[in-house]
Write an enzyme that holds these catalytic residues in place. Structure first.
Site, PDB file in Angstrom:
ATOM      1  NE  ARG A 168      35.743 -86.368 -46.271  1.00 49.75           N
ATOM      2  CZ  ARG A 168      34.442 -85.824 -45.693  1.00 49.75           C
ATOM      3  NH1 ARG A 168      34.337 -84.865 -46.602  1.00 49.75           N
ATOM      4  NH2 ARG A 168      33.873 -85.655 -44.472  1.00 49.75           N
TER       5      ARG A 168
ATOM      6  CE  LYS B 281      28.592 -81.523 -41.406  1.00 47.95           C
ATOM      7  NZ  LYS B 281      29.774 -81.801 -41.247  1.00 47.95           N
TER       8      LYS B 281
ATOM      9  CG  ASP C  85      28.811 -85.117 -40.818  1.00 41.55           C
ATOM     10  OD1 ASP C  85      27.904 -85.332 -41.800  1.00 41.55           O
ATOM     11  OD2 ASP C  85      30.185 -84.967 -40.328  1.00 41.55           O
TER      12      ASP C  85
ATOM     13  CB  THR D 108      34.771 -74.132 -43.958  1.00 40.94           C
ATOM     14  OG1 THR D 108      34.042 -73.068 -44.917  1.00 40.94           O
ATOM     15  CG2 THR D 108      34.112 -75.596 -44.316  1.00 40.94           C
TER      16      THR D 108
ATOM     17  CB  THR E 239      37.426 -79.072 -45.086  1.00 38.90           C
ATOM     18  OG1 THR E 239      38.047 -79.068 -45.751  1.00 38.90           O
ATOM     19  CG2 THR E 239      36.289 -79.010 -43.978  1.00 38.90           C
TER      20      THR E 239
ATOM     21  CD  GLU F  55      27.931 -74.140 -46.895  1.00 35.63           C
ATOM     22  OE1 GLU F  55      27.365 -74.078 -47.902  1.00 35.63           O
ATOM     23  OE2 GLU F  55      29.693 -73.899 -45.924  1.00 35.63           O
ATOM     24  CB  SER F  56      27.856 -77.534 -45.290  1.00 32.92           C
ATOM     25  OG  SER F  56      28.958 -77.330 -44.796  1.00 32.92           O
TER      26      SER F  56
END
Ligand code: G16
Length: 542
Positions: A21, A375, A280, A343, A17, A363-364
């Site tokens: 990672r 963000k 963020d 997302t 996303t 929403e996250s």
């Protein structure tokens, strides 16, 4: 000297996303970082002599990875690297620096809200010249390249001193160590009414900002305390630590519970906020009222005109699909469009670049605007302070009046973390197979109106992104969404998002879990979460 090193591909260097990672030991394998960074550069073209921005959230392995990025960038032919002092750049600050300096792109070292430390998570993300996360065609190309890489080129120059501001060279490339806060703080000053916020703090307004021992500490201290006059000590856990002090730098009701408790106490501060590992995300809580990220987006959109940078209004709103529909109601009233995207902040980039949306949110715990292409946690906090200062009301009053005007979207997310990946995949596949037969079914008294698998048609570039989450809509306007997280590093995380619209103001003060209890039950039983995953309850409820 620049050396060419033979290498072989690693499995799984697929950006999720938000970038690649993995656990720190995975990144520490010889050639691992080199392979990925070379794959990034191999997927780009025409960056000879251009500027690359590099920085991270200060987590364990940040400095080592930055030195590697610099050496490979020098070998690849970049003309200049701008790197934050100490290797520090929050994700939104990196976006701001890329944009302000007209950089070709940037490499951000972060695993965001995931825990850090020697055995924690690490991540590498590439951002393009608009300051935003690389879009899917770019991340797909990086992954494809990572599967066939045979060599990388790297300078053998000694480490750059990351702690001293100023210019050095690696091969022919200039390395400029810059203040990580300056450009970002200057940008914030152009967007918000700093005088009004200064007056607010001057009148005794109290706040607690929890930087969670992550990257926003220096930013929050410089802006809130040193520029806006918040009392010393307003910013807590303000020093970025490689292991975030052993905490999980995720600003939500679970991991920032201490902040929540303090603000809820009768003698607590009037306003509380927290940000995540890379700065963020944000959480906003006022005395007596936690603001859900979905409500925060809607309230920010409805009040943005109170901040100087948005005085002429907003062009549109964008939200990720699982985010509640609260923002849609604001958009309708403002007469602007609300876009629904998959997302991932990268999906907002085109809308922002094309001027179709000004304010975006997820929403996250993510909110932001067209000022950067990420963000921005501190931006959201400053926006709230600006709104509080302009309206001369507390958070609870502002939220209450918003619900009275627009209705309340009760909303919760239930996460089942680290479940068996095959079981999670099967659960989603099974729901997908039932999409056609679900409409008309009555479950626990609620009738399914329609069900689908969300697909996004980008209105700007025409691209189509499919399989972005199973949506089940009920005839009473409630909704359940199921999707698998794209940011975890162990097993799979099943996210279940639940929402119900309540227009009746006399029913706006229910506990969220109570208000949604029947939906929660349906959400558990419909795909038989317990039978398939062995989990009788979610691990995190937000
Ligand atoms: C990233 C993305 C967000 C996304 C979030 C959660 O945030 O940038 O757009 O909403 O992950 O994604 P998922 O539900 O797939 O785990 P961050 O803060 O981790 O960069």
């Amino acid at each position: 000297m620049i050396r060419t090193v033979a290498t072989t591909p690693f499995d799984g260097q697929k950006p999720g996303t938000s970038g690649l990672r993995k656990k720190v030991p995975v990144f520490q394998q010889p050639h691992y970082v080199e392979n990925f960074v070379q794959s990034v550069f191999d997927s780009l073209s025409e960056f000879e002599g251009e500027t690359l921005v590099v920085g991270g959230d200060g987590r364990y392995y940040n400095r080592e990875a930055i030195q590697t990025v610099i050496r490979i960038a020098a070998a690849a032919g970049f003309g200049r690297v701008l790197v934050g002092r100490g290797g520090i750049l929050s994700t939104p600050a990196a976006s701001a620096v890329i944009r302000k300096h007209g950089a070709f792109g940037g490499i951000i070292l972060s695993a965001s809200h995931n825990p850090g430390g020697e055995h924690g998570d690490f991540g590498i993300k590439y951002n393009i010249g608009n300051g935003g996360p690389a879009p899917e065609p770019v991340t797909d190309a990086i992954f494809a390249r990572s599967k066939e890489i045979t060599q990388y080129r790297i300078s053998d120059a000694p480490d750059v001193d990351l702690d001293t501001l100023g210019i050095t060279r690696v091969e022919d490339m200039v390395v400029d160590v810059v203040d990580p806060v300056e450009d970002y703080a200057e940008l914030m000053g152009t967007l918000f009414d700093f005088d009004a916020i200064r007056d607010l703090f001057g009148s005794g307004f109290t706040m607690r900002f929890d930087a969670m021992s992550a990257v926003t500490g220096p930013y929050a201290t410089a802006i809130l305390e040193e520029t806006l006059g918040a009392a010393p000590g307003t910013v807590v856990h303000g020093e970025p630590l490689p292991d975030f002090g052993g905490h999980h730098p995720d600003p939500n009701l679970v991991h920032a519970h201490d902040l929540y408790e303090r603000v809820m106490a009768p003698d607590g501060p009037e306003f509380g906020a927290a940000s995540d590992g890379d700065g963020d995300r944000n959480m906003v809580v006022g005395r007596g009222r936690f603001v859900t990220p979905s409500d925060s987006l809607a309230i920010i959109a409805a009040n943005a005109h109170l901040a100087p940078g948005y005085r002429s209004g907003i062009a549109g709103i964008a939200r990720s699909m699982p985010t509640s529909g609260a923002a849609d109601r604001v958009a309708e009233k403002l007469g602007v469009k609300c876009y629904e995207t998959p997302t991932g902040w990268k999906f907002f980039g085109n809308l922002l670049d094309a001027g179709l949306a000004t304010v975006c949110g997820e929403e996250s715990f993510g909110t932001g605007s067209s000022h950067v292409r990420e963000k921005d946690g501190l931006w959201a906090v400053l926006m709230w302070l600006n709104i509080i200062a302009a309206r001369r009301q507390g958070v609870a009053e502002i939220v209450g009046e918003h619900w009275a005007a627009y209705g309340r979207n009760y909303y919760t997310r239930h996460d089942y973390e680290e479940v068996d990946a095959a079981a999670a995949d099967a659960l989603v596949a099974d729901l997908r197979a039932r999409l056609d037969t679900l409409p008309g079914t009555v479950i626990n008294g609620l009738t399914v109106e329609k069900a689908d698998d969300f697909a996004y048609h980008d209105p700007v570039d025409g691209s189509v992104t499919t399989k972005q989450g199973i949506r089940v809509f009920f005839t009473d306007g409630s909704r359940i969404v199921y999707r698998l997280s794209g940011t975890g590093t162990a097993g799979a995380t099943l996210r279940v998002y639940l929402e119900r619209f309540e227009p009746d103001a006399s029913r706006h003060d229910l506990d969220t879990q109570d208000a949604l209890a029947d939906l929660v039950e349906i959400a558990r039983t419909l795909p038989d979460i317990e039978g398939r995953t062995g989990r009788s309850a979610p691990t995190v409820i937000t």
